[in-house]
Design an enzyme around this catalytic site. Structure first.
Site, PDB file in Angstrom:
ATOM      1  CB  THR A 145      -0.918  -0.011   1.250  1.00 57.41           C
ATOM      2  OG1 THR A 145      -1.817  -1.111   1.125  1.00 57.41           O
ATOM      3  CG2 THR A 145      -1.712   1.263   1.382  1.00 57.41           C
TER       4      THR A 145
ATOM      5  CG  ASP B 238      -1.819  -6.754  -2.497  1.00 62.04           C
ATOM      6  OD1 ASP B 238      -2.746  -5.942  -2.494  1.00 62.04           O
ATOM      7  OD2 ASP B 238      -1.629  -7.579  -1.574  1.00 62.04           O
TER       8      ASP B 238
HETATM    9  N1  ASP Z   1      -2.801  -5.552   0.369  1.00 63.49           N
HETATM   10  C1  ASP Z   1      -1.731  -4.685   0.798  1.00 63.49           C
HETATM   11  C2  ASP Z   1      -0.456  -5.499   0.791  1.00 63.49           C
HETATM   12  O1  ASP Z   1      -0.239  -6.296   1.651  1.00 63.49           O
HETATM   13  C3  ASP Z   1      -2.028  -4.162   2.153  1.00 63.49           C
HETATM   14  C4  ASP Z   1      -1.017  -3.180   2.706  1.00 63.49           C
HETATM   15  O2  ASP Z   1       0.069  -2.981   2.219  1.00 63.49           O
HETATM   16  O3  ASP Z   1      -1.366  -2.559   3.739  1.00 63.49           O
HETATM   17  O4  ASP Z   1       0.334  -5.347  -0.115  1.00 63.49           O
END
Ligand code: ASP
Length: 339
Positions: free
Chosen positions: A13, A58
């Protein structure tokens, strides 16, 4: 002399941007965002270089292959930097921060794994603080460990678990004190930080591709399911059991499935489903039965760490007995063996 920090940017993220399908990583975006943050140019900050991975992920898409890529990347740049920051998605961050300490044998510099719940490009984001503090710790503190920094807490990487899907203090290490807390000051609990051995040198240990799995017990679990999971070519299993490591000892077929597998050499490691505390297979009949079936104790290791450690140990070419011994021994501060 300004300190130098190497940033391994794997995705997550923190560097994502808005797209029609929702947040997604975009190449070059994080570097551009960071260039626009004046604090990062301040002379109290280290110089940094960002290495962006391709593709940015991700972290739900991470595999042990990527753990190894990160470990090798750190190894390749080890001598040129004072510390390392790994930017990573939060979803599987605790798995990566659990695996890296095993692969980075003899680590003598800080490796800080971090990310954020809201991307850096948003106004109300936790990314800025996580990033700036991680860079400062990586540059200025002699912590020879893989750490996870998030929301004001510096945690030992192989003790960390994700506890909140949406809170800013999203990680904890329930069985060990934080290595540090960050408020007005950065306070390091030096009595918890591991010591470096003199003349210690970094060796990056590879990972092979052993067949490992995890299984969470639940009331009514069928022995057939257990037997299926344990079928060859499985080599190791993290069994997430109840309380101090208990399972349904009235179910003879369940115990038989476990015993048949351990007789074949499958290593079954018992971890607790509880957030806090340790496995003790001597406390209840429901635990001793598992031990009799050849299951070994994971003590207070997190399930994430037990899984990563199985990958690591099965990649070392050890025989069954040695592997089980190492599994129950503290290698990187990941467990407190209690007997
Ligand atoms: N889905 C994202 C990831 O793990 C969630 C995050 O980074 O907070 O890459």
């Amino acid at each position: 002399m300004r300190k130098r920090v190497y940033i391994a940017y794997t995705g997550g993220t923190i560097g994502m941007t808005r797209t029609r399908a929702g947040y997604a990583p975009a190449s070059g975006n994080l570097q551009a965002q960071m260039n626009a943050i004046p604090e990062l140019k301040h002379r109290s900050m280290p110089l940094y270089r960002i290495h962006e991975y391709a593709p940015l992920l991700d972290s739900s898409n991470m595999t042990p292959r990527e753990w190894l890529e990160i470990a090798r990347d750190i190894g390749d740049h080890y001598d040129d930097y004072d510390g390392f920051v790994v930017l990573h998605g939060t979803d599987t961050m605790a798995y990566t921060s659990s695996a890296l300490p095993f692969m980075l044998r003899g680590l003598g510099k800080p490796v800080i794994v971090t990310g954020s719940q809201i991307p850096l490009c948003e106004v109300r984001s936790d990314a800025r603080e996580n990033l700036i503090t991680s860079l400062l710790i990586a540059a200025n503190y002699d912590i020879p460990e893989v750490c996870l920094y998030f929301g004001g807490r510096l945690l030992r990487g192989c003790r960390a678990v994700k506890l909140s899907a949406d809170g800013f203090a999203a990680f904890a290490s329930p069985n060990v004190q934080p290595l540090g807390t960050v408020g007005i000051d950065i306070q390091i609990n030096w009595n918890v930080v591991r010591k470096v051995r003199p003349k210690q040198k970094l060796h990056v240990d590879d990972l092979a591709s052993p067949i490992i799995s995890a299984l969470r017990l639940f009331p009514g679990i069928s022995p057939e399911i257990v037997r299926n999971v344990l079928r060859p070519p499985l080599q190791g299993l993290v069994l997430e059991a109840y309380g101090v490591g208990n399972g349904p000892d009235h179910d003879a077929a369940f115990l038989r499935a476990l015993a048949e597998a351990t007789d074949r050499g499958v290593v079954i490691v018992d971890c607790t489903q509880c957030f806090e505390g340790t496995v003790n297979l001597n406390e209840y009949a429901a635990g001793t039965a598992l031990a009799r079936a050849g299951v070994i104790s994971g003590f207070d290791m997190t399930a994430e760490t037990a899984l990563a450690k199985l990958y690591y140990l099965f990649s070392r070419g050890y025989g069954n007995e040695k592997l089980k011994r190492e599994m129950q021994r503290d290698l990187r501060g990941e467990l407190t063996a209690t007997g």
